[in-house]
Design an enzyme around this catalytic site. Structure first.
Site, short mmCIF file in Angstrom:
data_model
loop_
_atom_site.label_atom_id
_atom_site.label_comp_id
_atom_site.label_asym_id
_atom_site.label_seq_id
_atom_site.Cartn_x
_atom_site.Cartn_y
_atom_site.Cartn_z
N TYR A 133 0.84 -1.21 0.00
CA TYR A 133 0.00 0.00 0.00
C TYR A 133 0.88 1.26 0.00
O TYR A 133 1.87 1.34 0.72
CB TYR A 133 -0.91 0.05 1.24
CG TYR A 133 -1.99 -1.01 1.28
CD1 TYR A 133 -2.31 -1.78 0.17
CD2 TYR A 133 -2.71 -1.22 2.45
CE1 TYR A 133 -3.31 -2.75 0.23
CE2 TYR A 133 -3.72 -2.19 2.52
CZ TYR A 133 -4.01 -2.94 1.41
OH TYR A 133 -4.99 -3.90 1.46
N ARG A 160 -2.31 -12.50 -1.63
CA ARG A 160 -3.15 -13.12 -2.68
C ARG A 160 -2.35 -14.26 -3.31
O ARG A 160 -1.14 -14.10 -3.56
CB ARG A 160 -3.48 -12.07 -3.75
CG ARG A 160 -4.42 -12.53 -4.85
CD ARG A 160 -4.63 -11.44 -5.88
NE ARG A 160 -5.54 -10.40 -5.45
CZ ARG A 160 -6.86 -10.42 -5.56
NH1 ARG A 160 -7.44 -11.48 -6.10
NH2 ARG A 160 -7.60 -9.42 -5.14
N SER A 200 -5.45 -14.05 2.42
CA SER A 200 -6.35 -13.09 1.78
C SER A 200 -6.63 -13.56 0.36
O SER A 200 -5.74 -14.11 -0.30
CB SER A 200 -5.70 -11.69 1.78
OG SER A 200 -6.61 -10.74 1.27
N ASN A 201 -7.86 -13.31 -0.09
CA ASN A 201 -8.26 -13.65 -1.46
C ASN A 201 -8.10 -15.13 -1.76
O ASN A 201 -7.47 -15.51 -2.76
CB ASN A 201 -7.47 -12.78 -2.45
CG ASN A 201 -7.70 -11.30 -2.20
OD1 ASN A 201 -8.82 -10.82 -2.29
ND2 ASN A 201 -6.65 -10.57 -1.84
N LEU A 232 -17.77 -1.64 2.24
CA LEU A 232 -18.82 -0.67 1.92
C LEU A 232 -19.11 -0.61 0.42
O LEU A 232 -19.80 0.31 -0.04
CB LEU A 232 -18.43 0.71 2.46
CG LEU A 232 -18.12 0.71 3.96
CD1 LEU A 232 -17.61 2.07 4.41
CD2 LEU A 232 -19.35 0.31 4.76
N1 LIG Z 1 -6.81 -7.90 0.87
C1 LIG Z 1 -7.06 -7.24 -0.24
O1 LIG Z 1 -6.78 -7.68 -1.36
C2 LIG Z 1 -7.71 -5.89 -0.12
C3 LIG Z 1 -8.18 -5.18 -1.26
C4 LIG Z 1 -8.81 -3.96 -1.08
C5 LIG Z 1 -8.97 -3.46 0.20
N2 LIG Z 1 -8.50 -4.12 1.30
C6 LIG Z 1 -8.68 -3.63 2.68
O2 LIG Z 1 -10.01 -3.17 2.84
C7 LIG Z 1 -9.96 -1.85 3.37
C8 LIG Z 1 -11.20 -1.05 3.00
O3 LIG Z 1 -11.35 -1.04 1.61
P1 LIG Z 1 -11.69 0.26 0.75
O4 LIG Z 1 -11.16 1.47 1.41
O5 LIG Z 1 -11.33 -0.07 -0.64
O6 LIG Z 1 -13.29 0.29 0.69
P2 LIG Z 1 -14.49 0.55 1.70
O7 LIG Z 1 -14.08 0.34 3.09
O8 LIG Z 1 -15.61 -0.30 1.19
O9 LIG Z 1 -14.89 2.06 1.43
C9 LIG Z 1 -14.10 3.14 1.85
C10 LIG Z 1 -14.80 4.41 1.40
O10 LIG Z 1 -16.00 4.58 2.14
C11 LIG Z 1 -15.97 5.84 2.81
N3 LIG Z 1 -16.57 5.62 4.15
C12 LIG Z 1 -16.04 4.89 5.15
N4 LIG Z 1 -16.90 4.84 6.21
C13 LIG Z 1 -17.98 5.59 5.86
C14 LIG Z 1 -19.18 5.92 6.52
N5 LIG Z 1 -19.47 5.45 7.74
N6 LIG Z 1 -20.06 6.72 5.85
C15 LIG Z 1 -19.80 7.18 4.60
N7 LIG Z 1 -18.67 6.89 3.92
C16 LIG Z 1 -17.76 6.09 4.54
C17 LIG Z 1 -14.53 6.24 2.89
O11 LIG Z 1 -14.46 7.64 2.97
P3 LIG Z 1 -13.16 8.48 3.42
O12 LIG Z 1 -11.96 7.67 3.00
O13 LIG Z 1 -13.28 9.76 2.69
O14 LIG Z 1 -13.18 8.65 4.89
C18 LIG Z 1 -13.99 5.66 1.60
O15 LIG Z 1 -14.28 6.52 0.51
C19 LIG Z 1 -8.65 -1.29 2.82
O16 LIG Z 1 -8.18 -0.16 3.52
C20 LIG Z 1 -7.74 -2.47 2.99
O17 LIG Z 1 -7.30 -2.54 4.33
C21 LIG Z 1 -7.88 -5.34 1.14
#
Ligand SMILES: NC(=O)c1ccc[n+]([C@@H]2O[C@H](COP(=O)([O-])OP(=O)(O)OC[C@H]3O[C@@H](n4cnc5c(N)ncnc54)[C@H](OP(=O)(O)O)[C@@H]3O)[C@@H](O)[C@H]2O)c1
Length: 294
Positions: A58, A137, A166-167, A218
């Site tokens: 990251y 992954r 993961s994955n 989300l």
């Molecule tokens: N293992 C893998 O392959 C993999 C792949 C992708 C992601 N991940 C993990 O999953 C985590 C989360 O994924 P993500 O950031 O892609 O997606 P997410 O958690 O589904 O969505 C994050 C987005 O939602 C917004 N948000 C968060 N809480 C909110 C709330 N209560 N109300 C309104 N909006 C809200 C955030 O806004 P703001 O940022 O503006 O606050 C951001 O734009 C990553 O940080 C990582 O740790 C892992």
């Protein structure tokens, strides 16, 4: 905040807030004010969020390409140190992915790379043992058995306290559990209102006592049009209860199984403050059924 458990009698049980914090987008562009990120970390801890999720891959990949490797780990370590809150956080990282030119991603599960990745993460995070190290992954160029043999070697090194995957699919989880035993504690797969095909993995984790960390939990809710047209049940329950659809989604995920610990991303304090409240939200069986059906 209600808590959930990661670990077992062998590696120890750690109680973490039932909602974690995904750090992937922390300073992904290299432009976020540090002050804002410090406030986000403080808001998370203040709300009871203790599981933080990063990865060695990251960082601002679009801007820096391969040089982004390790930036997020260095950043979160420095933020926690500046706030003096290291001991309050259960910090999970990942290895096995690398950044490529233009912000792309590539997998590398070669033995050399994974062993080096653990050493580099230890050094960047400034710890003697990584609390939870997750294999990012599966690499199509490396067999799963070879990967598991390297993970066994990593466990034997004592450099990581707990191992996660993961994955992965149910078969890969079962093979890993058979080989790694209690060292294996978690699986991180995509799961959200929009992406539900990880239900079989949640079942396997529940059966084996592994934590399941939904990533991008989300998905499908940030766009108002998509929320209204594709996930109206989430929007309706949110409106009826006077809360955000994001809270409803996270509470619905928590209701899938006691092993689920979502890791929503947040760059802003108000996002994680709002998401954290989902841990204490009890949806009714009728609400859960309506969300399951959608
Ligand atoms: N293992 C893998 O392959 C993999 C792949 C992708 C992601 N991940 C993990 O999953 C985590 C989360 O994924 P993500 O950031 O892609 O997606 P997410 O958690 O589904 O969505 C994050 C987005 O939602 C917004 N948000 C968060 N809480 C909110 C709330 N209560 N109300 C309104 N909006 C809200 C955030 O806004 P703001 O940022 O503006 O606050 C951001 O734009 C990553 O940080 C990582 O740790 C892992």
């Amino acid at each position: 905040m209600r808590t959930r458990t990661i670990g077992n009698d062998t590696v120890g049980r750690v109680e973490v807030g039932a909602i974690g914090l995904g750090l992937m987008t922390f300073d992904q562009t290299g432009t976020q004010p540090r002050e804002q990120l410090l406030h986000t970390v403080k808001a998370a801890l203040g709300a009871g969020v203790t599981l933080f999720d990063t990865a060695d891959a990251y960082g601002p990949g679009e801007e820096k390409g391969p040089d982004a490797q390790g930036e997020n780990e260095r950043l979160i370590a420095s933020l926690l140190d500046e706030l003096g809150v290291r001991d309050e956080v259960f910090l999970a990282t990942k290895g096995g992915a690398v950044r490529t030119e233009g912000g792309g991603w590539a997998m590398d599960s070669s033995r050399e790379h994974l062993l080096e990745a653990v050493d580099n993460s230890l050094q960047r995070l400034g710890v003697e043992q990584i609390a939870l190290w997750q294999h990012h992954r599966p690499d199509p160029e490396v067999t799963w058995q070879e990967t598991l043999d390297t993970l066994s070697e990593i466990v034997a090194s004592g450099k990581v306290r707990m191992i996660g995957l993961s994955n992965v699919d149910p078969e890969q989880i079962r093979a890993a559990h058979a080989q790694l035993g209690d060292a294996l504690v978690s699986v991180q797969n995509q799961f959200s209102p929009k992406f539900r095909t990880s239900l079989p993995e949640i079942d396997v984790c529940t059966e084996l006592g592994l934590a399941f960390l939904p990533w991008s939990p989300l998905g499908g809710l940030s766009d108002a049009k998509e929320l209204a047209t594709k996930h109206p049940a989430f929007a309706e329950i949110a409106e009826a209860r006077g809360i955000s659809a994001q809270q409803v989604a996270l509470a619905w995920e928590l209701a899938q199984s006691p092993v689920v610990i979502p890791i929503p991303g947040a760059k802003r304090p108000q996002s994680i403050h709002d998401s954290a409240a989902a841990a204490d939200l009890d949806l009714t069986p009728e609400e859960i059924a309506a969300l399951d059906r959608e």
